[in-house]
Design a protein around this motif. Structure first.
Motif, PDB file in Angstrom:
ATOM      1  N   UNK A  96       4.051  -1.209  -5.179  1.00  0.00           N
ATOM      2  CA  UNK A  96       3.143  -1.801  -4.202  1.00  0.00           C
ATOM      3  C   UNK A  96       2.256  -0.686  -3.658  1.00  0.00           C
ATOM      4  N   UNK A  97       0.936  -0.785  -3.895  1.00  0.00           N
ATOM      5  CA  UNK A  97      -0.005   0.275  -3.531  1.00  0.00           C
ATOM      6  C   UNK A  97      -0.643  -0.029  -2.184  1.00  0.00           C
ATOM      7  N   UNK A  98      -0.603   0.976  -1.325  1.00  0.00           N
ATOM      8  CA  UNK A  98      -1.198   0.860   0.007  1.00  0.00           C
ATOM      9  C   UNK A  98      -1.918   2.163   0.319  1.00  0.00           C
ATOM     10  N   UNK A  99      -3.253   2.131   0.248  1.00  0.00           N
ATOM     11  CA  UNK A  99      -4.077   3.328   0.380  1.00  0.00           C
ATOM     12  C   UNK A  99      -3.635   4.354  -0.654  1.00  0.00           C
ATOM     13  N   UNK A 100      -3.333   5.592  -0.239  1.00  0.00           N
ATOM     14  CA  UNK A 100      -2.911   6.595  -1.223  1.00  0.00           C
ATOM     15  C   UNK A 100      -1.402   6.621  -1.432  1.00  0.00           C
ATOM     16  N   UNK A 101      -0.698   5.633  -0.913  1.00  0.00           N
ATOM     17  CA  UNK A 101       0.757   5.568  -1.047  1.00  0.00           C
ATOM     18  C   UNK A 101       1.146   4.433  -1.997  1.00  0.00           C
ATOM     19  N   UNK A 102       2.356   4.545  -2.546  1.00  0.00           N
ATOM     20  CA  UNK A 102       2.933   3.430  -3.294  1.00  0.00           C
ATOM     21  C   UNK A 102       4.421   3.340  -2.966  1.00  0.00           C
ATOM     22  N   UNK A 131      14.873   2.869  -5.717  1.00  0.00           N
ATOM     23  CA  UNK A 131      13.966   2.616  -4.592  1.00  0.00           C
ATOM     24  C   UNK A 131      13.316   3.929  -4.189  1.00  0.00           C
ATOM     25  N   UNK A 132      12.001   3.882  -3.881  1.00  0.00           N
ATOM     26  CA  UNK A 132      11.363   5.128  -3.503  1.00  0.00           C
ATOM     27  C   UNK A 132       9.964   4.942  -2.980  1.00  0.00           C
ATOM     28  N   UNK A 133       9.267   6.073  -2.844  1.00  0.00           N
ATOM     29  CA  UNK A 133       7.912   6.105  -2.308  1.00  0.00           C
ATOM     30  C   UNK A 133       7.146   7.199  -3.013  1.00  0.00           C
ATOM     31  N   UNK A 134       5.834   7.004  -3.153  1.00  0.00           N
ATOM     32  CA  UNK A 134       4.986   8.008  -3.791  1.00  0.00           C
ATOM     33  C   UNK A 134       3.693   8.212  -3.035  1.00  0.00           C
ATOM     34  N   UNK A 135       3.046   9.337  -3.274  1.00  0.00           N
ATOM     35  CA  UNK A 135       1.775   9.656  -2.631  1.00  0.00           C
ATOM     36  C   UNK A 135       0.830  10.295  -3.645  1.00  0.00           C
ATOM     37  N   UNK A 136      -0.445   9.934  -3.591  1.00  0.00           N
ATOM     38  CA  UNK A 136      -1.479  10.524  -4.431  1.00  0.00           C
ATOM     39  C   UNK A 136      -2.223  11.564  -3.592  1.00  0.00           C
ATOM     40  N   UNK A 137      -2.252  12.791  -4.066  1.00  0.00           N
ATOM     41  CA  UNK A 137      -2.864  13.881  -3.311  1.00  0.00           C
ATOM     42  C   UNK A 137      -4.328  14.079  -3.713  1.00  0.00           C
TER      43      UNK A 137
END
Length: 288
Positions: free
Chosen positions: A256-262, A282-288
């Motif tokens: 689930x993408x929310x701004x620069x996070x997923x 389960x986790x979280x990601x960030x686009x730099x």
């Protein structure tokens, strides 16, 4: 009274034998999955027989030489095979005129449009170099769990480098705690680069820590489908070849993408040597 006493004694012996078998099995399997997986990955190669090597060498030396016609046909076949392999792995002639041939990296999926990791046109949402960092927790049971830390670097439209750290823990009341770590570096080629779907293949190396302490060759395949904003489906497969055995990693994830996070949820299966481990991820990601 004698038959009754005899039956009681026989039942007593049977009960004792049953308890012994159950206890033996519990002891045999209570060492834990991680310990069993490490044991199955340890180097168990047998030294090859010298006479077999000499026989193979002799046979190869005595093999009949081909004539001119077979050499020409063999050369053409090799060229055709190389051409086909290049088209499958890198690019086919039919793709050179497609917009995906020159697709650009996006800063992050769904930034200001419906596109995923690639865009056909250069604009404010595109970039020459992107980095995403994700962290995921794995759970099989309350005693066996793990952690993924992943950095995915993409550059010059087609190429990438993925660094992955996998740590597993297992709590065992009988034999203590066991741990296993796998470090992977994968050079990637982004083979398919459309605005809603992309796929890659990669080659690299992995180091397995713990009681194994071995370096192995690894390859990987993966794809992501941006089917509707703000969601995407991703799947990845990675195999490590080490000590005549393998470590397989497969996952299927919903992002689930929310701004620069997923935000990530899904399933990951690990097969370490002879041992399989099914995990909720389960986790979280960030686009730099």
């Amino acid at each position: 009274m004698q038959p009754i006493f005899s039956n009681f004694t026989s039942m007593k012996h049977s009960l004792f034998f049953l308890i012994f078998v159950i206890s033996f099995n519990s002891i045999s399997y209570s060492q834990g999955k991680i310990k069993e997986a490490e044991d199955s990955l340890k180097d168990n190669q047998n030294t090859s027989n010298n006479s077999q090597t000499e026989t193979t060498y002799t046979n190869s030396c005595n093999a009949p030489k081909g004539n001119f016609l077979t050499d020409v046909i063999g050369g053409l076949f090799i060229q055709l095979l190389a051409y086909t392999a290049y088209g499958i792995a890198i690019e086919s002639p039919f793709e050179t005129t497609h917009l995906a041939n020159n697709a650009y990296l996006t800063k992050h999926p769904y930034k200001n449009s419906e596109t995923g990791n690639f865009s056909y046109y250069w604009n404010d949402d595109t970039e020459l170099f992107t980095t995403s960092i994700t962290t995921r927790c794995l759970f099989e049971t309350n005693r066996l769990y793990g952690y993924h830390l992943n950095a995915d670097l993409r550059f010059f439209k087609r190429f990438g480098l993925e660094l992955d750290y996998l740590q597993l823990w297992e709590e065992n009341p009988n034999f203590g705690n066991n741990t296993l770590a796998i470090y992977t570096a994968l050079a990637k080629y982004n083979r398919i680069r459309t605005e809603h779907f992309n796929a890659y293949w990669g080659l690299g190396a992995s180091y397995i820590n713990g009681d194994v302490n071995a370096l192995g060759f690894t390859y990987g395949l993966g794809a992501e489908w941006f089917f509707i904003k703000p969601f995407s489906l991703a799947s990845n497969f990675n195999q490590i070849l080490v000590n005549d055995n393998t470590v397989n990693k497969f996952n299927g994830l919903l992002n689930y993408h929310r701004k620069q996070y997923k935000f990530i949820g899904g399933y990951e299966y690990l097969k370490i040597g002879n041992i399989g481990v099914s995990n909720v991820s389960l986790g979280i990601g960030i686009y730099l």
